[in-house]
Design a protein around this motif. Sequence first.
Motif, PDB file in Angstrom:
ATOM      1  N   ARG A  74      17.788 -44.368  34.140  1.00 51.50           N
ATOM      2  CA  ARG A  74      18.380 -45.690  34.421  1.00 51.50           C
ATOM      3  C   ARG A  74      19.143 -46.198  33.205  1.00 51.50           C
ATOM      4  O   ARG A  74      20.298 -46.640  33.327  1.00 51.50           O
ATOM      5  CB  ARG A  74      17.277 -46.677  34.815  1.00 51.50           C
ATOM      6  CG  ARG A  74      17.784 -48.098  35.067  1.00 51.50           C
ATOM      7  CD  ARG A  74      16.632 -49.039  35.397  1.00 51.50           C
ATOM      8  NE  ARG A  74      17.105 -50.391  35.589  1.00 51.50           N
ATOM      9  CZ  ARG A  74      17.333 -51.269  34.618  1.00 51.50           C
ATOM     10  NH1 ARG A  74      17.127 -50.882  33.357  1.00 51.50           N
ATOM     11  NH2 ARG A  74      17.772 -52.485  34.870  1.00 51.50           N
ATOM     12  N   ASP A  75      18.522 -46.134  32.029  1.00 56.71           N
ATOM     13  CA  ASP A  75      19.171 -46.623  30.816  1.00 56.71           C
ATOM     14  C   ASP A  75      20.401 -45.796  30.466  1.00 56.71           C
ATOM     15  O   ASP A  75      21.421 -46.337  30.016  1.00 56.71           O
ATOM     16  CB  ASP A  75      18.186 -46.600  29.641  1.00 56.71           C
ATOM     17  CG  ASP A  75      17.085 -47.640  29.798  1.00 56.71           C
ATOM     18  OD1 ASP A  75      17.273 -48.587  30.601  1.00 56.71           O
ATOM     19  OD2 ASP A  75      16.046 -47.497  29.126  1.00 56.71           O
ATOM     20  N   GLU A  79      24.187 -47.237  30.279  1.00 59.16           N
ATOM     21  CA  GLU A  79      24.875 -47.135  28.988  1.00 59.16           C
ATOM     22  C   GLU A  79      26.267 -46.529  29.154  1.00 59.16           C
ATOM     23  O   GLU A  79      27.240 -47.009  28.549  1.00 59.16           O
ATOM     24  CB  GLU A  79      24.044 -46.271  28.034  1.00 59.16           C
ATOM     25  CG  GLU A  79      24.678 -46.091  26.658  1.00 59.16           C
ATOM     26  CD  GLU A  79      23.861 -45.181  25.756  1.00 59.16           C
ATOM     27  OE1 GLU A  79      24.406 -44.714  24.745  1.00 59.16           O
ATOM     28  OE2 GLU A  79      22.663 -44.933  26.073  1.00 59.16           O
TER      29      GLU A  79
END
Length: 512
Positions: A74-75, A79
Amino acid sequence: MSKKQDKVKTKNSFFDRMLNRIEVVGNRLPDPIVLFAIMALAILVISALSSFFNVSAISPVDGEEIIAKNLLSRDGILEQLTGMVKNFSDFPPLGAVLVIMLGVGLADESGYFKTLMRRAVLSTPKKIIIPMIVLIGIIGNVAGDATQVVLPPLAATILMSFGYHPFVGLIAAYASTLGAFSANILIGMTDTLAAGFTEIGAQTVDPSFVANPAMNYYFIAVSTFFLLAVGTWVTYKFTIPRYGAFEGDMLENEAITPLENKGLRWANISVVAVVAILLIGVIPVNGWLRNAETGSIIQDSPLMASVVPLVMILFLVPGIFYGIGAQTIKSSKDFAQQIGRAMSSMGPYIVLVFVSAQMLAYFNASNLGAIISIKGANFLDSIGFKGIPLFVSFILFVALVNLLIGSASAKWAILAPIFVPMFMYLDYHPAFTQMMYRIGDSITNPITPMFPYLVLILAFAQKFDKKAGLGTLIAGLFPYSVFYGIFWIILLVVWYLLGIPVGPDAPIFLNK
């Protein structure tokens, strides 16, 4: 074609077949834009797998563990989405190349480059016509496509008038323009493009590293005259004897018009004026292009920081003056249209930059580039593979890749993030690694079927010999690739052994 030529062609049949296979394989590769998109997706998947298996490496710089990062988390996805525009806008080569193109593009569109080349060749006496063609080919690559399109047919018809076979001019000009592509006494777009990708690779090891377009200048300037001698020797030793005398119909060169002469005179005067202004800023101890505190021309000087705009001005000014004198620029609208046409040709490059910027951002964010570089450097160090064998192998590797992927920027965008940091861990300066790459990227240019210019040259060759094929041209071009490669590598070896910097503030080793 003579019996002697038929015999030579038969002898090279194996080589011709090999190049035909290269052409087939190369044509099956996707366009560089699609290739980068595929690689970007592959990096996302590989980052997830590497993270799952806890792939890591120990940085030799600070001893910290570098762990592969999952970009499909997810991150990771957020990003990359939020950074997409910044990845593109902050891409180092983008702005620099577009700025230089403003000058180079106008000089081409106005007709300055083409007339300058015609004048140089047409006014040269027979005893130095061969070296002049080779020299113009080498220096002319700063003009981009103009030289590769204009010079070979011009050289062919000029040499015909001196009694040589037109193929001599075609091959000598084409081989010199592309085979010595990274040699020059001028700084142009090639230097800027290479430096941008080198900077990206180097910053994975040293975030403060800034690449300068002039950082290979010492070596490429000396290479210009070194390869001039090699190219001239190959022409007299192999090309002229191979093709012999020409018995067909002669073609006449188009004379330079009075307006073109006037434009050329104005443009050349403007070049002298611009160079004089630059010298005033460099020669005096307190010159405005020197470092105000130390007086240095190289270290932290306005000259080095302004290389890109200065190169742009050096081409833009004569382009304008030529256009006014030759009346190819009669109004501000003509100026705007010509510079607009020049910039419109950069459309494919901008798209390529967008895709490659994302790919490189993924590569850096995943830490895969750093991990591969560290492990690769450790492996090479463990087997003692350094020095001359290492960089000769790297040059030959790039030369082979160049047979399949013609685009210099596409190749370096792929290779720089791996090899620049890898060689930095082995104590080689990024500028030296870049110079190794540029040699490999140049020497096989004449013989790769991936360049569209080869087909253009073939079309012109068939005006003189309808039986001529790609094999005919490539067999004539092959000696240039071989001897440019051999002697250019020898020059680099001598340079390396003497420890001479390859450019301003660009030593061979990081720690020297």
